[in-house]
Write an enzyme that holds these catalytic residues in place. Structure first.
Site, PDB file in Angstrom:
ATOM      1  N   HIS A  13      13.333 -29.922  -3.197  1.00 38.72           N
ATOM      2  CA  HIS A  13      14.069 -30.407  -4.369  1.00 38.72           C
ATOM      3  C   HIS A  13      14.790 -29.243  -5.068  1.00 38.72           C
ATOM      4  CE1 HIS A  13      14.698 -33.004  -7.969  1.00 38.72           C
ATOM      5  NE2 HIS A  13      14.648 -31.833  -8.598  1.00 38.72           N
ATOM      6  N   GLU A  14      14.055 -28.172  -5.330  1.00 43.14           N
ATOM      7  CA  GLU A  14      14.649 -27.026  -6.013  1.00 43.14           C
ATOM      8  C   GLU A  14      15.677 -26.316  -5.138  1.00 43.14           C
ATOM      9  OE1 GLU A  14      14.297 -26.538  -9.130  1.00 43.14           O
ATOM     10  OE2 GLU A  14      12.800 -28.126  -9.321  1.00 43.14           O
ATOM     11  N   HIS A  17      19.051 -27.887  -5.683  1.00 45.35           N
ATOM     12  CA  HIS A  17      19.747 -27.316  -6.840  1.00 45.35           C
ATOM     13  C   HIS A  17      20.266 -25.911  -6.512  1.00 45.35           C
ATOM     14  CE1 HIS A  17      18.506 -30.539  -9.434  1.00 45.35           C
ATOM     15  NE2 HIS A  17      17.225 -30.232  -9.402  1.00 45.35           N
TER      16      HIS A  17
END
Length: 389
Positions: A13-14, A17
């Site tokens: 998920h990170e 980003h």
């Protein structure tokens, strides 16, 4: 197993980003896996500090200059930040900071986190189908349970279920999955009987069954049975297609089920927290390893068979959760960006801060409620009460 799955999901998920921000030239201070004091840390050539925290329950990306409480500076904050950056680094230096990137780039950076979760789920499902195949049973009905929803709708042994609400049912497993989340909801079934295709409407009955999360869970049941089955194998392209399709199916079903909880059609006690998920992952992994021992299969294969599915399902859930339009979550940022695109200015700092406080309260309240559900279903309070009685 649970900590491993959570760490992988949050890291991906990170990374969504991080990689998107990097592609747009955003300056990044830190990428952390886990929270708290670092147990390992290094800084790369671009100045990013990579660290592993001692508490492996999440992670984060820290963009350079990200000091606003809401993360979306208003007009006053932007002007002050621009002046400070220009004074310290020179004219044009502000272009590398997240708040000064075009709105569409900021929105993509925020959306890339949940997007990465859906991509991860599709990749895991694809790998699962390619490595293990899929057990399938024909949708031909061998038995209709007397008094069940299917019997009331007119199903007969020998019928073949083709569709449910217009969606093709490729296997009996697909039919079970579609029905179990729709107790009490009328479903239009396309059924082949002989050489004729009939349409019948059935309302799955509500059944209370034991749950891997502890306690009982509500599921929908038609009252049909099918026997036999085979293992369906997939080529590489077929596995990818099946993985993407499965990700979409799980996403749509999760959103549908959440809607039923919000509207009161399903009890809120069906919400689970990390306590319930951790319990389920532990108990189901033990069961998989025990079954592998009985079948003389490697326990690593059995554990992987379960954990890959668990990681894919949880990745979808994390993606959906983060897209909810609640400040603090990615969906809240996107909501603020939507306002900015319409109003041509960011939301005021006070309104943002208030929204984030409310959003945080809602999120914490939801987590506490779900945790209470799990503790109740695992009978933790009853156990503690017995110690002092």
């Amino acid at each position: 197993p649970f900590l491993l799955v959570v760490t992988v999901i949050v890291t991906i998920h990170e990374l969504g980003h991080f990689l998107t921000a990097k592609a747009f030239g955003v300056a990044i201070d830190r990428f952390s896996i886990g929270f708290g004091r670092p147990i390992a840390m290094r800084r790369d050539r671009s100045g990013v500090e990579w660290r592993i925290g001692w508490l492996p329950l999440g992670g984060y990306v820290k963009f350079a200059g990200d000091g606003n409480a809401a993360g979306v500076p208003d007009g006053t904050d932007l002007a002050a930040a621009r002046a400070r950056i220009v004074a310290q680094e020179g004219a044009g230096a502000e272009a590398k900071y997240m708040p000064f990137k075009p709105l569409w780039q900021r929105a993509l950076i925020v959306a890339a986190g949940p997007g990465a979760n859906f991509v991860l789920a599709a990749a895991l499902f694809s790998f699962f189908f390619g490595a293990f195949g899929e057990p399938v049973t024909s949708t031909r009905v061998d038995e209709v349970v007397p008094g069940g929803a299917a019997a009331a709708a007119g199903f007969q042994a020998g019928d073949t279920v083709l569709t449910a609400d217009g969606r093709p049912m490729a296997s009996f497993q697909d039919l079970q999955y579609y029905v179990q989340y729709r107790a009490g909801t009328p479903i239009d079934f396309g059924v082949r009987r002989g050489g004729t295709v009939l349409h019948m409407t059935a309302r799955p009955t509500l059944a209370r069954e034991s749950s891997p999360f502890g306690g009982r869970q509500d599921v929908g049941r038609l009252g049909l049975a099918a026997r036999g089955g085979e293992l369906r194998r997939f080529g590489p392209l077929q596995a990818v297609r099946a993985g993407v399709s499965k990700t979409w199916e799980v996403t749509a079903t999760t959103v549908f089920y959440l809607g039923r909880i919000v509207t009161g059609k399903v009890g809120a006690d069906q919400l689970h927290s990390f306590v319930g998920i951790a319990h389920a992952s532990g108990s189901m992994t033990k069961d998989a390893v025990a079954a592998a021992h009985d079948a003389r299969i490697s326990w690593l294969v059995a554990a992987a068979y379960f954990l890959i599915q668990l990681a894919a399902l949880m990745s979808v859930s994390v993606g959906i959760l983060n897209l909810l339009p609640i400040p603090v979550l990615d969906g809240g940022h996107l909501l603020f960006y939507a306002y900015e695109s319409i109003a041509r200015r960011p939301v005021g700092a006070r309104a943002q801060a208030a929204g984030y406080r409310v959003g945080l309260a809602l999120l914490v309240g939801l987590m506490l409620f779900a945790t209470w559900n799990d503790l109740q279903q695992l009978r933790v309070f009853r156990f503690l009460g017995s110690l002092f009685s």
